[in-house]
Design a protein around this motif. Sequence first.
Motif, PDB file in Angstrom:
ATOM      1  N   ALA A  29       1.042  -1.173  -0.036  1.00 51.69           N
ATOM      2  CA  ALA A  29      -0.072  -0.043  -0.052  1.00 51.69           C
ATOM      3  C   ALA A  29       0.714   1.299  -0.050  1.00 51.69           C
ATOM      4  CB  ALA A  29      -0.810  -0.007   1.095  1.00 51.69           C
ATOM      5  N   ARG A  30       1.979   1.067   0.254  1.00 48.03           N
ATOM      6  CA  ARG A  30       3.012   2.451   0.438  1.00 48.03           C
ATOM      7  C   ARG A  30       3.953   2.908  -0.745  1.00 48.03           C
ATOM      8  NH1 ARG A  30       5.034   3.307   5.813  1.00 48.03           N
ATOM      9  NH2 ARG A  30       5.913   5.145   4.720  1.00 48.03           N
ATOM     10  N   VAL A  31       3.936   1.974  -1.395  1.00 47.55           N
ATOM     11  CA  VAL A  31       5.112   2.290  -2.541  1.00 47.55           C
ATOM     12  C   VAL A  31       4.558   3.077  -3.910  1.00 47.55           C
ATOM     13  CG1 VAL A  31       6.365   0.089  -2.029  1.00 47.55           C
ATOM     14  CG2 VAL A  31       4.735   0.275  -4.046  1.00 47.55           C
ATOM     15  N   GLU A  32       3.408   2.920  -4.065  1.00 49.25           N
ATOM     16  CA  GLU A  32       2.420   3.500  -5.295  1.00 49.25           C
ATOM     17  C   GLU A  32       3.148   4.933  -5.299  1.00 49.25           C
ATOM     18  OE1 GLU A  32       1.099   3.904  -8.341  1.00 49.25           O
ATOM     19  OE2 GLU A  32       1.019   2.007  -7.521  1.00 49.25           O
ATOM     20  N   LYS A  33       3.287   5.879  -4.339  1.00 46.96           N
ATOM     21  CA  LYS A  33       3.351   7.505  -4.424  1.00 46.96           C
ATOM     22  C   LYS A  33       4.816   7.471  -4.712  1.00 46.96           C
ATOM     23  CE  LYS A  33       3.538   8.067   0.564  1.00 46.96           C
ATOM     24  NZ  LYS A  33       2.524   8.704   1.495  1.00 46.96           N
ATOM     25  N   TYR A  34       5.683   6.599  -4.617  1.00 48.45           N
ATOM     26  CA  TYR A  34       7.226   6.792  -4.777  1.00 48.45           C
ATOM     27  C   TYR A  34       7.603   6.557  -6.260  1.00 48.45           C
ATOM     28  CZ  TYR A  34       7.315   7.097   0.159  1.00 48.45           C
ATOM     29  OH  TYR A  34       6.843   7.716   1.174  1.00 48.45           O
ATOM     30  N   ASP A  35       8.624   7.339  -6.557  1.00 55.53           N
ATOM     31  CA  ASP A  35       9.046   7.224  -8.043  1.00 55.53           C
ATOM     32  C   ASP A  35      10.205   6.140  -8.154  1.00 55.53           C
ATOM     33  OD1 ASP A  35       7.747   9.241  -8.710  1.00 55.53           O
ATOM     34  OD2 ASP A  35       9.380  10.778  -8.233  1.00 55.53           O
ATOM     35  N   ALA A  36      10.900   5.868  -6.989  1.00 66.32           N
ATOM     36  CA  ALA A  36      11.903   4.853  -6.853  1.00 66.32           C
ATOM     37  C   ALA A  36      12.072   4.244  -5.576  1.00 66.32           C
ATOM     38  CB  ALA A  36      13.434   5.579  -7.395  1.00 66.32           C
ATOM     39  N   LEU A  37      12.799   3.167  -5.289  1.00 60.52           N
ATOM     40  CA  LEU A  37      12.806   2.571  -4.035  1.00 60.52           C
ATOM     41  C   LEU A  37      14.414   2.280  -3.891  1.00 60.52           C
ATOM     42  CD1 LEU A  37      10.217  -0.338  -3.824  1.00 60.52           C
ATOM     43  CD2 LEU A  37       9.902   2.270  -3.643  1.00 60.52           C
ATOM     44  N   ILE A  38      15.020   2.420  -2.783  1.00 58.10           N
ATOM     45  CA  ILE A  38      16.251   2.107  -2.812  1.00 58.10           C
ATOM     46  C   ILE A  38      16.085   1.018  -1.327  1.00 58.10           C
ATOM     47  CG2 ILE A  38      16.683   4.024  -0.935  1.00 58.10           C
ATOM     48  CD1 ILE A  38      19.706   3.864  -2.253  1.00 58.10           C
ATOM     49  N   SER A  39      16.843  -0.174  -1.677  1.00 60.95           N
ATOM     50  CA  SER A  39      16.748  -1.217  -0.693  1.00 60.95           C
ATOM     51  C   SER A  39      18.181  -1.142   0.156  1.00 60.95           C
ATOM     52  CB  SER A  39      16.590  -2.352  -1.405  1.00 60.95           C
ATOM     53  OG  SER A  39      16.724  -3.561  -0.693  1.00 60.95           O
ATOM     54  N   GLN A  82      16.510  -8.002  -4.666  1.00 57.89           N
ATOM     55  CA  GLN A  82      16.104  -8.635  -5.927  1.00 57.89           C
ATOM     56  C   GLN A  82      14.520  -9.158  -5.628  1.00 57.89           C
ATOM     57  OE1 GLN A  82      18.216 -11.654  -8.189  1.00 57.89           O
ATOM     58  NE2 GLN A  82      20.026 -11.052  -6.597  1.00 57.89           N
ATOM     59  N   PHE A  83      14.096  -9.603  -4.265  1.00 59.58           N
ATOM     60  CA  PHE A  83      12.805  -9.807  -3.983  1.00 59.58           C
ATOM     61  C   PHE A  83      11.855  -8.537  -4.024  1.00 59.58           C
ATOM     62  CE2 PHE A  83      10.438 -13.095  -1.141  1.00 59.58           C
ATOM     63  CZ  PHE A  83       9.853 -13.572  -2.090  1.00 59.58           C
ATOM     64  N   LEU A  84      12.510  -7.640  -3.457  1.00 60.81           N
ATOM     65  CA  LEU A  84      11.567  -6.381  -3.546  1.00 60.81           C
ATOM     66  C   LEU A  84      11.392  -5.968  -4.762  1.00 60.81           C
ATOM     67  CD1 LEU A  84      10.778  -3.889  -1.445  1.00 60.81           C
ATOM     68  CD2 LEU A  84      12.598  -2.784  -2.160  1.00 60.81           C
ATOM     69  N   ALA A  85      12.413  -6.046  -5.708  1.00 60.51           N
ATOM     70  CA  ALA A  85      12.441  -5.509  -7.162  1.00 60.51           C
ATOM     71  C   ALA A  85      11.322  -6.403  -7.790  1.00 60.51           C
ATOM     72  CB  ALA A  85      13.494  -5.608  -7.887  1.00 60.51           C
ATOM     73  N   GLU A  86      11.088  -7.782  -7.482  1.00 57.51           N
ATOM     74  CA  GLU A  86      10.406  -8.762  -8.048  1.00 57.51           C
ATOM     75  C   GLU A  86       9.062  -8.267  -7.813  1.00 57.51           C
ATOM     76  OE1 GLU A  86      11.532 -12.766  -7.530  1.00 57.51           O
ATOM     77  OE2 GLU A  86       9.138 -13.352  -7.167  1.00 57.51           O
ATOM     78  N   ARG A  87       8.876  -7.870  -6.313  1.00 60.72           N
ATOM     79  CA  ARG A  87       7.278  -7.700  -5.980  1.00 60.72           C
ATOM     80  C   ARG A  87       6.797  -6.339  -6.568  1.00 60.72           C
ATOM     81  NH1 ARG A  87       4.669  -9.991  -1.957  1.00 60.72           N
ATOM     82  NH2 ARG A  87       2.781  -9.075  -1.354  1.00 60.72           N
ATOM     83  N   PHE A  88       7.517  -5.324  -6.987  1.00 53.11           N
ATOM     84  CA  PHE A  88       7.062  -4.158  -7.494  1.00 53.11           C
ATOM     85  C   PHE A  88       8.082  -3.786  -8.984  1.00 53.11           C
ATOM     86  CE2 PHE A  88       7.011  -3.844  -2.865  1.00 53.11           C
ATOM     87  CZ  PHE A  88       5.746  -3.801  -2.760  1.00 53.11           C
ATOM     88  N   PRO A  89       7.537  -4.660  -9.897  1.00 53.10           N
ATOM     89  CA  PRO A  89       8.507  -4.877 -11.072  1.00 53.10           C
ATOM     90  C   PRO A  89       8.011  -3.518 -11.793  1.00 53.10           C
ATOM     91  CG  PRO A  89       6.341  -6.223 -11.204  1.00 53.10           C
ATOM     92  CD  PRO A  89       6.434  -5.640  -9.889  1.00 53.10           C
ATOM     93  N   ALA A  90       7.086  -2.447 -11.618  1.00 54.39           N
ATOM     94  CA  ALA A  90       7.056  -1.248 -12.352  1.00 54.39           C
ATOM     95  C   ALA A  90       7.808  -0.137 -11.612  1.00 54.39           C
ATOM     96  CB  ALA A  90       5.398  -0.759 -11.983  1.00 54.39           C
TER      97      ALA A  90
END
Lengths: 312, 225
Positions: free
Chosen positions: B80-90, B98-106
């Motif tokens: 529910a949180r990631v929608e409003k962000y342009d990019a994530l840093i893990s 990789q697991f994070l990137a797989e979950r939010f492929p967009a």
Amino acid sequence: MKSGSRLERILKSGRFALTGELGPPRGADADAVRVKARHLCGMVDAVNITDNQTAVVRMSSLGACLIAMREGLEPVYQMVCRDRNRIAMQSDILGAAALGVRNILCLSGDHQCFGDHPNCKKVFDLDSMQLISMVKAMRDEARFQGGAEITAPPRMFIGAAANPFAEPHAFRVMRLAKKIAAGADVVQTQCVYNMERFRAWMAQARDMGLTEKAYILAGVTPLKSLGMARYMQKNVPGMDVPDELIKRLQGVEKKDQAKEGITICCEQIQQLREMKGLAGIHLMAIEWEHRVPEIVQKAGLLPRPEPEPEQP
Amino acid sequence: MIKATIKPLEEIRSMLAPFRRVLTVGCGGCVSLCLAGGMKEARELNIKLRALQEQGSESVFDDITVERQCEQQFLAALDARVEKYDALISLACGAGVQFLAERFPAKPVFPGVNTQFVGITRDIGWYEERCKTCGDCVLGLTAGICPVTMCSKSLFNGPCGGPQDGHCEVDPDTSCAWIAIYERLQRQGRLDSIAHVMPARQWQGQIPGRILHPRYRDRYVQEDT
């Protein structure tokens, strides 16, 4: 005969062998190999062609082996585990054998951090012991490491290295025994400067019956200068240069140090020749190939024997 | 446990340059214990990134830390949180990234740490490598000292001819693994364990993305369909 190489035939005939060393150039310069090879021709029974020693890129050992062969030298194809996996190694061994190479020296190889590509990826798929086993199985059982059959097995006289001076001292002869059990036919040692320690190591090897199972060649490197002696003592891993040798070189003028180094080298060869169970000398005149004829002459190792040809 | 180090700030900043709204995702697992990628480090990173912003920039650096990024159930909390962000840093290890990137492929996902090794904590901040995860453990033969990890040439039949005063030739601060193996086996009266040639290794794990216990996977896939 395992390989029929000149080195094998000389050792088998019981004559005192002498091998040399040739470092390939840092370029595609065949003449550089030829010039060095000509200095060694007729002076030694076979010549190690080093494989990217100190992890510095040079012309391949196999390439230089071929050039040396054309100059009339018998090459010892040096192969290290650092740069190739077992597929590449076996393939190169077949290629070398097909081109007429009959001796191989199996080494781990200097770590890449000492060379000019310190951040390359090391391989070490096998270690030197496992490489020896692999070559033996290829030759004697016509079998690749993976188990498949080899149509025409490579005939190689298998060489290994040993360092009698490294720690733990008590393990050194045990490790020699392992290399011989793995399949080493001939073993070259690290440069001998500490004669007493070498004598003790040889005695242990004799007691364990190892000198009956493989030919041992004592490594000898002439000291070109006091600076080189100091460098070997302080900076070369596993090298044991006693202080007396340093003092002896200190005692002569700088311009006479090379001459003194050669005298020391010849004295060492004399002492080694008298050592029971020792099959020969491996003379490593590092970037000093042109002085080999003089050393060999002074040490009384000429003329080199012409071994009987292999019976078909 | 897995040990990591935070990437140089300049490298992180240049990866994020095209993005205005960034969510830094910390991981409460291994990387938090080695003080590289937990909640505290996620907050610190964002403070530094904000401080480097140009005057008048409207960039947003938020952070959230999940229990572990290598587990599905904990990543679900981010849906529910990631929608409003342009990019994530893990700030997780390479597996977590990789697991994070797989979950939010967009969403573009960037690593904030360099995953270093499987190692031990000698003391707070003092970590040492111990395992190469080679998949075929020989520690029983080598007195509990790993030749693959601790020998600079990963020799199985050491020691080579190079050790000086008990140290590896590559570095005087590194002790020779094979001298240590020899000495410990000798102390235990088990030198025969290295008296024979250790044969060529059949290296495991040569196929990418291996799965442990694939029958579990099959069962879960079945349940889902």
